[in-house]
Design a protein around this motif. Structure first.
Motif, short mmCIF file in Angstrom:
data_model
loop_
_atom_site.label_atom_id
_atom_site.label_comp_id
_atom_site.label_asym_id
_atom_site.label_seq_id
_atom_site.Cartn_x
_atom_site.Cartn_y
_atom_site.Cartn_z
N LEU A 9 0.85 -1.19 0.00
CA LEU A 9 0.00 0.00 0.00
C LEU A 9 0.89 1.23 0.00
N ARG A 10 0.72 2.08 -1.00
CA ARG A 10 1.45 3.33 -1.07
C ARG A 10 0.70 4.37 -0.24
N MET A 11 1.28 4.80 0.87
CA MET A 11 0.66 5.80 1.74
C MET A 11 0.93 7.21 1.23
N GLU A 12 2.17 7.47 0.83
CA GLU A 12 2.57 8.76 0.31
C GLU A 12 3.56 8.52 -0.83
N GLY A 13 3.60 9.45 -1.78
CA GLY A 13 4.55 9.36 -2.87
C GLY A 13 4.01 8.62 -4.08
N GLN A 14 4.75 8.74 -5.18
CA GLN A 14 4.38 8.13 -6.44
C GLN A 14 5.37 7.04 -6.82
N ALA A 15 4.94 6.11 -7.66
CA ALA A 15 5.82 5.06 -8.14
C ALA A 15 5.34 4.56 -9.49
N GLY A 67 5.73 -7.61 -18.27
CA GLY A 67 5.65 -6.92 -19.55
C GLY A 67 4.77 -5.69 -19.56
N ASP A 68 4.19 -5.33 -18.42
CA ASP A 68 3.31 -4.16 -18.34
C ASP A 68 3.91 -3.11 -17.41
N GLU A 69 3.38 -1.90 -17.51
CA GLU A 69 3.82 -0.80 -16.68
C GLU A 69 2.59 -0.06 -16.15
N ALA A 70 2.64 0.33 -14.87
CA ALA A 70 1.49 1.01 -14.28
C ALA A 70 1.95 1.98 -13.22
N PRO A 71 1.28 3.15 -13.12
CA PRO A 71 1.60 4.10 -12.05
C PRO A 71 0.95 3.68 -10.74
N ILE A 72 1.56 4.09 -9.63
CA ILE A 72 1.01 3.83 -8.30
C ILE A 72 0.99 5.16 -7.55
N VAL A 122 -2.86 -0.03 -4.09
CA VAL A 122 -2.24 -1.25 -3.58
C VAL A 122 -1.72 -2.07 -4.75
N ALA A 123 -0.43 -2.41 -4.73
CA ALA A 123 0.17 -3.24 -5.77
C ALA A 123 0.23 -4.69 -5.29
N LEU A 124 -0.20 -5.63 -6.15
CA LEU A 124 -0.15 -7.06 -5.86
C LEU A 124 1.10 -7.65 -6.50
N GLU A 147 -1.13 -14.87 -11.06
CA GLU A 147 -1.71 -14.36 -12.30
C GLU A 147 -1.89 -12.85 -12.27
N ALA A 148 -2.10 -12.29 -11.06
CA ALA A 148 -2.35 -10.86 -10.94
C ALA A 148 -1.08 -10.06 -10.66
N HIS A 149 0.08 -10.70 -10.77
CA HIS A 149 1.36 -10.06 -10.47
C HIS A 149 1.50 -8.72 -11.18
N GLY A 150 1.79 -7.66 -10.41
CA GLY A 150 1.96 -6.33 -10.98
C GLY A 150 0.69 -5.53 -11.11
N THR A 151 -0.46 -6.14 -10.77
CA THR A 151 -1.73 -5.42 -10.84
C THR A 151 -1.81 -4.37 -9.73
N VAL A 152 -2.40 -3.23 -10.03
CA VAL A 152 -2.58 -2.17 -9.04
C VAL A 152 -4.06 -1.99 -8.76
N LEU A 153 -4.45 -2.13 -7.50
CA LEU A 153 -5.82 -1.87 -7.07
C LEU A 153 -5.93 -0.38 -6.76
N ARG A 154 -6.82 0.31 -7.46
CA ARG A 154 -6.91 1.76 -7.35
C ARG A 154 -7.75 2.19 -6.15
N ALA A 155 -7.24 3.20 -5.43
CA ALA A 155 -7.95 3.72 -4.26
C ALA A 155 -9.29 4.33 -4.65
N ARG A 156 -9.42 4.77 -5.90
CA ARG A 156 -10.68 5.41 -6.32
C ARG A 156 -11.78 4.40 -6.58
N ASN A 157 -11.42 3.10 -6.68
CA ASN A 157 -12.43 2.06 -6.90
C ASN A 157 -12.86 1.46 -5.56
N PRO A 158 -14.13 1.10 -5.42
CA PRO A 158 -14.64 0.63 -4.12
C PRO A 158 -13.85 -0.53 -3.53
N PHE A 159 -13.56 -1.57 -4.34
CA PHE A 159 -12.86 -2.72 -3.76
C PHE A 159 -11.42 -2.37 -3.45
#
Length: 346
Positions: free
Chosen positions: A84-90, A96-101, A106-108, A143-155
């Motif tokens: 869980l990223r509390m502060e800061g960007q990453a 093979g994918d790229e995503a901002p945090i 939350v990154a899995l 299978e979900a390696h590298g997936t980011v769960l967005r704080a703006r989404n309910p789950f």
């Protein structure tokens, strides 16, 4: 928590802190810090061992964390994690994918797979859990390696809130409460990973998980056997070739999976610093290579170093201490943190 914990305080600046930080995160990350940032670097980490999980509360200056194939093979840490990223960007690069945090995301992470994480100054909560604690053995997290769960989404917000609560309360858990909290976290992360995985119309994704876990365990047990093959796995588990290929498609295919697991095991054998050292040719034949030359070529392509380099490095470092259960660690004694990770149980 009434149990062991480790603390690294960022009370000094620059190279001293960088050295301590690298030691603290060594089981998980190779750390790269820009030369111009070195004088002002600061890091702080507090880590709790829950018996069946580890949770780290960290903050640091901007840096790059990498889990290369070489590090994955060398350390042998095969757990799964969520950060869980509390502060800061990453920015995370994985599979093979790229995503901002961003804050609240939350990154899995599957720690058996490579990844790269570029961070600004940050504060984070990271939980590390052995595969056996997950209801489906961590297959969904793989299978979900590298997936980011967005704080703006309910789950995503639900998972974020749970990890924040875990971080606030971990220091006050009894040992029994800590284990239950880790189990609940594993169930929630498994469900979160399931929401990110595309399923077929009749929902076979969850049905595939137990079979994939069983076959992966079989491969690990038989990794040094000359009989291990696609045909042998199909006979052993009563599956067709096409079904086996579909199971392992998210991991790059079953043949590629076996190849990488063999190379990773070979790396650990070469890096072993206790007991009699095996010859490179012996290890090459042990893991199915027809000659030391073909083994060396494949090994260098995978890890960027030769088997001889790894063997020489292990010889220079000398014998490693024997591991005997959970170390009694406190304060700033990080020497046994690797042992902490390996003594997680499900």
């Amino acid at each position: 928590m009434r149990g062991p914990n480790l603390r690294l305080e960022g009370t000094t600046f620059g190279p001293r802190t960088i050295s301590a930080w690298r030691e603290a995160v060594a089981p998980f990350w190779d750390v790269e810090i820009r030369k111009e940032d070195t004088p002002d670097f600061r890091g702080r980490s507090e880590v709790y061992h829950l018996g069946n999980a580890i949770i780290g509360l960290t903050a640091a200056s901007g840096l790059r964390n990498e889990r290369s194939r070489r590090l994955v093979a060398r350390m042998g840490v095969d757990h799964v994690a969520a950060q869980l990223r509390m502060e800061g960007q990453a920015t995370i690069r994985a599979a093979g994918d790229e995503a901002p945090i961003g804050p609240g995301d939350v990154a899995l992470l599957d720690l058996s797979q490579p990844l790269l994480l570029d961070s600004t100054d940050y504060r984070a909560i990271t939980v590390i859990i052995p595969r056996g604690l997950f209801p489906e053995g961590g297959a969904r997290l793989g299978e979900a390696h590298g997936t980011v769960l967005r704080a703006r989404n309910p789950f995503g917000a639900l998972v974020s809130d749970h990890l924040r609560s875990l971080g606030r309360n971990v220091a006050h858990f009894t040992p029994a409460e800590a284990r239950v909290a880790a189990q609940a976290t594993a169930c929630l992360l498994s469900a979160a990973a399931g929401t990110t995985i595309e399923t077929d119309p009749i929902g076979r994704s969850s049905e595939r998980a137990p079979a994939l876990l069983a076959i992966r365990s079989h491969i690990d047990v038989e990794i040094g056997s000359a009989d291990l093959s696609v045909e042998q796995i199909c006979r052993r588990f009563g599956v067709s070739r096409s079904a086996l290929y579909r199971l392992f498609a998210p991991l790059g295919g079953v043949i590629e999976y076996i190849r990488r697991r063999r190379l990773a095991r070979a790396y650990r054998d070469l890096a072993e610093r206790s007991g009699p050292a095996a010859r490179i040719s012996e290890i090459a034949y042990r893991y199915g290579y027809g000659s030391p030359a073909s083994f060396t070529t494949a090994f260098r392509a995978e890890f960027g170093v030769s088997p001889a380099d790894v063997k020489a490095g292990a010889r220079a470092e000398g014998a490693s201490p024997e591991r005997r259960g959970l170390p009694e660690l406190s304060g700033t004694g990080w020497d046994g943190f690797y042992d902490w990770v390996l003594t997680l149980d499900a």
